[in-house]
Design an enzyme around this catalytic site. Sequence first.
Site, PDB file in Angstrom:
ATOM      1  N   ARG A  16       0.848  -1.199   0.000  1.00  0.00           N
ATOM      2  CA  ARG A  16       0.000   0.000   0.000  1.00  0.00           C
ATOM      3  C   ARG A  16       0.874   1.237   0.000  1.00  0.00           C
ATOM      4  O   ARG A  16       1.873   1.310   0.719  1.00  0.00           O
ATOM      5  CB  ARG A  16      -0.916   0.040   1.222  1.00  0.00           C
ATOM      6  CG  ARG A  16      -1.800   1.291   1.258  1.00  0.00           C
ATOM      7  CD  ARG A  16      -2.684   1.315   2.503  1.00  0.00           C
ATOM      8  NE  ARG A  16      -1.923   1.345   3.731  1.00  0.00           N
ATOM      9  CZ  ARG A  16      -1.324   2.435   4.218  1.00  0.00           C
ATOM     10  NH1 ARG A  16      -1.384   3.584   3.568  1.00  0.00           N
ATOM     11  NH2 ARG A  16      -0.656   2.370   5.353  1.00  0.00           N
ATOM     12  N   VAL A  17       0.500   2.213  -0.824  1.00  0.00           N
ATOM     13  CA  VAL A  17       1.093   3.551  -0.764  1.00  0.00           C
ATOM     14  C   VAL A  17      -0.051   4.544  -0.591  1.00  0.00           C
ATOM     15  O   VAL A  17      -1.185   4.274  -0.983  1.00  0.00           O
ATOM     16  CB  VAL A  17       1.916   3.887  -2.033  1.00  0.00           C
ATOM     17  CG1 VAL A  17       3.165   3.024  -2.114  1.00  0.00           C
ATOM     18  CG2 VAL A  17       1.074   3.737  -3.298  1.00  0.00           C
ATOM     19  N   SER A  18       0.253   5.695  -0.003  1.00  0.00           N
ATOM     20  CA  SER A  18      -0.804   6.656   0.329  1.00  0.00           C
ATOM     21  C   SER A  18      -1.218   7.535  -0.837  1.00  0.00           C
ATOM     22  O   SER A  18      -2.376   7.925  -0.949  1.00  0.00           O
ATOM     23  CB  SER A  18      -0.355   7.536   1.506  1.00  0.00           C
ATOM     24  OG  SER A  18      -0.112   6.752   2.651  1.00  0.00           O
ATOM     25  N   THR A  19      -0.268   7.885  -1.714  1.00  0.00           N
ATOM     26  CA  THR A  19      -0.582   8.775  -2.830  1.00  0.00           C
ATOM     27  C   THR A  19       0.015   8.237  -4.118  1.00  0.00           C
ATOM     28  O   THR A  19       0.928   7.404  -4.111  1.00  0.00           O
ATOM     29  CB  THR A  19      -0.023  10.196  -2.579  1.00  0.00           C
ATOM     30  OG1 THR A  19       1.408  10.151  -2.598  1.00  0.00           O
ATOM     31  CG2 THR A  19      -0.486  10.733  -1.235  1.00  0.00           C
ATOM     32  N   GLN A  22       3.835   8.239  -4.758  1.00  0.00           N
ATOM     33  CA  GLN A  22       4.710   7.236  -4.147  1.00  0.00           C
ATOM     34  C   GLN A  22       4.792   5.997  -5.035  1.00  0.00           C
ATOM     35  O   GLN A  22       3.799   5.576  -5.621  1.00  0.00           O
ATOM     36  CB  GLN A  22       4.192   6.862  -2.751  1.00  0.00           C
ATOM     37  CG  GLN A  22       4.188   8.041  -1.783  1.00  0.00           C
ATOM     38  CD  GLN A  22       3.550   7.685  -0.445  1.00  0.00           C
ATOM     39  OE1 GLN A  22       2.549   6.977  -0.391  1.00  0.00           O
ATOM     40  NE2 GLN A  22       4.128   8.184   0.630  1.00  0.00           N
TER      41      GLN A  22
END
Length: 222
Positions: A16-19, A22
């Site tokens: 998982r990445v937030s944005t 990334q």
Amino acid sequence: MQDGLYYTGRDIGYWRVSTSDQDPEYQIAALMKAGIPRERIFGETISGGRMNRPQLGFAMKVASRGDCIVVWKLDRLGRSLKDVLQAIEDLDKRGINVRSLTEQIDTTSPYGRLIMQILLAVAEMERNLISERTKAGVKNYQAKGGRMGKPHYIRDYPKRIAKFRELWEQDKLKDMTGVDIIKALNAADKKAPQIGVPQVFFNWKRAGYPGFDQPSEEPDDG
């Protein structure tokens, strides 16, 4: 952890990445280096604060009892320790293991299960303590005459009670209309929610002025 939990050897990766700025490739590369086939690696670009993570949910559905969800770091499972432990607890109930490549926590091993048992026990104890403190606070509040629920526009605001007492003691209420009274009470505590209609005051009066210890003789008001 679940008694008799076994490990089938089937690992399922999750990243998982937030944005979108990334790059998730370093997480994917780490998962593949750990021996997880690319087709069994799921992930998404979504903030850790979001409770709804579709791909994590899908990975959990794909996993069967004895499988292992593998992440680069435990914080991929949630934004806070509470969220992470909740996710691990949910997986544990289904007999699914968790392994973090960075923290080297692995519930497929006896030591890893022991560490997770301790963390989950601490989380459960914290929930119980919070519940006990909340109940104690409610009892203490009620013992002092407090009332639960939405604050009353007059009863639960000391400045308005003080103003009403002043009007009462100065015998001014008999010359005031309901509109005049609520204007005076609103002005006494401008930070409190404003009383919109006189009916709020008259309902409070009809209930016996809760929160205000009135003298035996009641003055007339408008």
